[in-house]
Structures are given as C-alpha cells and as structure tokens.
Scaffold this motif. Structure first.
Motif, PDB file in Angstrom:
ATOM      1  N   ARG A 170      -3.184  -1.401  -7.280  1.00  0.00           N
ATOM      2  CA  ARG A 170      -2.685  -1.491  -5.912  1.00  0.00           C
ATOM      3  C   ARG A 170      -3.563  -0.659  -4.974  1.00  0.00           C
ATOM      4  O   ARG A 170      -3.902  -1.109  -3.868  1.00  0.00           O
ATOM      5  CB  ARG A 170      -1.241  -1.000  -5.858  1.00  0.00           C
ATOM      6  CG  ARG A 170      -0.619  -1.046  -4.472  1.00  0.00           C
ATOM      7  CD  ARG A 170       0.842  -0.588  -4.531  1.00  0.00           C
ATOM      8  NE  ARG A 170       1.439  -0.595  -3.212  1.00  0.00           N
ATOM      9  CZ  ARG A 170       1.335   0.396  -2.331  1.00  0.00           C
ATOM     10  NH1 ARG A 170       0.629   1.469  -2.645  1.00  0.00           N
ATOM     11  NH2 ARG A 170       1.918   0.311  -1.158  1.00  0.00           N
ATOM     12  N   THR A 171      -3.949   0.531  -5.422  1.00  0.00           N
ATOM     13  CA  THR A 171      -4.823   1.374  -4.603  1.00  0.00           C
ATOM     14  C   THR A 171      -6.167   0.705  -4.360  1.00  0.00           C
ATOM     15  O   THR A 171      -6.717   0.744  -3.252  1.00  0.00           O
ATOM     16  CB  THR A 171      -5.023   2.732  -5.284  1.00  0.00           C
ATOM     17  OG1 THR A 171      -3.752   3.362  -5.483  1.00  0.00           O
ATOM     18  CG2 THR A 171      -5.903   3.647  -4.447  1.00  0.00           C
ATOM     19  N   ALA A 172      -6.707   0.067  -5.403  1.00  0.00           N
ATOM     20  CA  ALA A 172      -7.993  -0.620  -5.268  1.00  0.00           C
ATOM     21  C   ALA A 172      -7.897  -1.782  -4.289  1.00  0.00           C
ATOM     22  O   ALA A 172      -8.816  -2.014  -3.484  1.00  0.00           O
ATOM     23  CB  ALA A 172      -8.462  -1.108  -6.629  1.00  0.00           C
ATOM     24  N   ARG A 173      -6.792  -2.522  -4.303  1.00  0.00           N
ATOM     25  CA  ARG A 173      -6.621  -3.637  -3.375  1.00  0.00           C
ATOM     26  C   ARG A 173      -6.529  -3.141  -1.938  1.00  0.00           C
ATOM     27  O   ARG A 173      -7.110  -3.719  -1.022  1.00  0.00           O
ATOM     28  CB  ARG A 173      -5.364  -4.421  -3.747  1.00  0.00           C
ATOM     29  CG  ARG A 173      -5.484  -5.244  -5.026  1.00  0.00           C
ATOM     30  CD  ARG A 173      -4.173  -5.894  -5.390  1.00  0.00           C
ATOM     31  NE  ARG A 173      -3.655  -6.698  -4.297  1.00  0.00           N
ATOM     32  CZ  ARG A 173      -2.417  -7.187  -4.267  1.00  0.00           C
ATOM     33  NH1 ARG A 173      -1.581  -6.912  -5.261  1.00  0.00           N
ATOM     34  NH2 ARG A 173      -2.018  -7.926  -3.253  1.00  0.00           N
ATOM     35  N   ILE A 174      -5.769  -2.056  -1.726  1.00  0.00           N
ATOM     36  CA  ILE A 174      -5.631  -1.512  -0.376  1.00  0.00           C
ATOM     37  C   ILE A 174      -6.978  -1.000   0.133  1.00  0.00           C
ATOM     38  O   ILE A 174      -7.334  -1.168   1.310  1.00  0.00           O
ATOM     39  CB  ILE A 174      -4.567  -0.398  -0.368  1.00  0.00           C
ATOM     40  CG1 ILE A 174      -3.184  -0.990  -0.653  1.00  0.00           C
ATOM     41  CG2 ILE A 174      -4.565   0.340   0.967  1.00  0.00           C
ATOM     42  CD1 ILE A 174      -2.085   0.047  -0.806  1.00  0.00           C
ATOM     43  N   ALA A 175      -7.772  -0.368  -0.779  1.00  0.00           N
ATOM     44  CA  ALA A 175      -9.081   0.146  -0.383  1.00  0.00           C
ATOM     45  C   ALA A 175     -10.029  -0.967   0.040  1.00  0.00           C
ATOM     46  O   ALA A 175     -10.990  -0.728   0.781  1.00  0.00           O
ATOM     47  CB  ALA A 175      -9.692   0.944  -1.536  1.00  0.00           C
TER      48      ALA A 175
END
Length: 252
Positions: A170-175
């Motif tokens: 999820r963090t990678a997608r938001i980044a």
C-alpha cells in the motif's frame, strides 16, 4: 515457533495468570464466553458482574485498561451493526431526543454490544497472558485435531508477516501516486490482494516442505508437563464464577 517472535496481543509478565497452563486458560475462556452469551440480555447486573470478574483477573495479571482500549477496535463492525438496529427493526417504538427508535432493536443492540464487548475482552485477556508459541501444545493437550492445531500455529506465525507485506504494498502504491480510497482503484486493490494470496500459498508450500525435511510428523511435540489438579481448580475459578452468574440470571 521460536521465542523471539512475540505476538502484538501478548503482554509480557510473570503473574499467576501468565503461569497457568495454556490448556486451562483456553477452557476457562471458552466456558466463560458461552456463559456470557447464554445470559439474558435483560440481566444488566450480570454483565456488570462479568466485568468485575474480568477486572479482578486484569489486576492479578497486570493488564491495564489503556493497553486493552486500542485493541478493542476489532469490535467496531459490531458496534456499527448495533447502532443501526434501533432504526431498522420493527415493532414497538419509543422516542429518544425526538428520534423514533424500535424497542426490540434497542434490546438487540444492547445484547450485541454488551456480549460482544465482554467476549472481546475475554479473548484479549487470554491473548495477553498466553504466548502464541504455547498455543499449539495447549490445543494438542485438549485433543484438538492435529491438522487444526497446525493451521492455527502457522496462522499465528505468519498473519503479522502478511499484514506487513500488505502495508508495504500500500505504501509503494501511494508513493507512485495511487490513491487506494478512490473507487476506480478497486481493480488494482483486488489484484494486490490476489498477489498476496498467491505468495502466501507458495510460502505455505515452502514452509511445509521445510518442516517435513526437519522431521515434522503432523503432530505437535509436548515438552511442557500437563496441567495439575491445582492448575485446573485455580484456572477454572473465573469460568465457574461466570457459569454461576449465568445460572442465577436465568433463575432470577
């Protein structure tokens, strides 16, 4: 499961509750929850007595309410359901602050809230005083099927790992500019969940092969001594207290 893996629901301690054999605490928690569920919802005093009994166990085990409070968030879906019932149910109506509410719905909401809350608190008390690594042996001593014991063991070991993996995705997608809260990203979210499922399945196969190569036979080895009669008497005292309250509630 090595001792280095500490479950976030476990609270380190050396109290009398922590020292009780796992199988005793499991039986006590299950019996207490059955007693809570069987209690008539109109017996308000009984639920107050259950909470007082839990508070005594927390005092002995060194569990503070502020430690329990954030872990109670798992109950939120049931709270939402309970809040909606007085509006959705039919039958006799009453007014509260100018709002028409269903009396059967209010009673049903009260039952869900109080029994659900006490059930969650009982489960958290068991988890806080029982290391996850001791659960397999406790379940085996209670003659739970070996396959179920193994599944529970691996689930406890890897659920946090999978949750961390989902959070990193999820963090990678938001980044990368994604907003998982928007509806048009539902497909990407579903593909991410599917990818985690496939990786979890493949990891499960590798872990199983590794266990077999190390001599795993499908049963959990029992290294700790079984519970004594004194352990059972002490550990089942809260459960007997809960059963007595439920019985009196029905008689009264």
């Amino acid at each position: 499961m090595s001792g280095s893996h500490t479950h976030p629901l476990y609270l380190e301690g050396s109290s009398a509750v922590h020292r009780l054999p796992t199988e005793v605490k499991i039986v006590a928690a299950v019996v207490a929850m059955f007693a809570i569920v069987a209690t008539p919802r109109e017996a308000v005093w009984a639920f107050a007595a259950y909470l007082a009994g839990l508070a005594l166990v927390w005092q002995i085990a060194g569990i503070r309410p502020r430690w329990l409070a954030p872990r109670m968030l798992i109950e939120v879906p049931f709270v939402v359901l309970a809040v909606l019932l007085p509006f959705a149910e039919s039958g006799e109506r009453t007014e509260l602050l100018g709002i028409s509410l269903s009396v059967p719905g209010l009673l049903a909401a009260w039952g869900i809230l109080v029994k659900g809350t006490l059930g969650v608190l009982t489960s958290l008390t068991l988890a806080a005083t029982t290391p996850a690594r001791s659960l397999p042996a406790g379940l085996a001593r209670l003659h739970v099927p070996a396959m179920v014991t193994v599944i529970v063991t691996l689930m406890l070991r890897y659920v946090n790992l999978l949750a961390g993996e989902i959070d990193r995705m999820r963090t990678a997608r938001i980044a990368r500019g994604d907003d998982p809260r928007t509806l048009h990203q539902a497909g990407a979210t579903a593909r991410g969940v599917g990818g985690v499922f496939l990786r979890a399945y493949e990891r499960g196969e590798r872990v199983h092969l590794a266990m077999l190569s190390r001599g795993f036979t499908g049963t959990v080895p029992l290294s700790a001594p079984p519970a004594t009669r004194a352990d059972w008497c002490a550990g089942l005292a809260p459960a007997a207290y809960a059963v007595a309250i439920a019985t009196i509630a029905w008689m009264v």
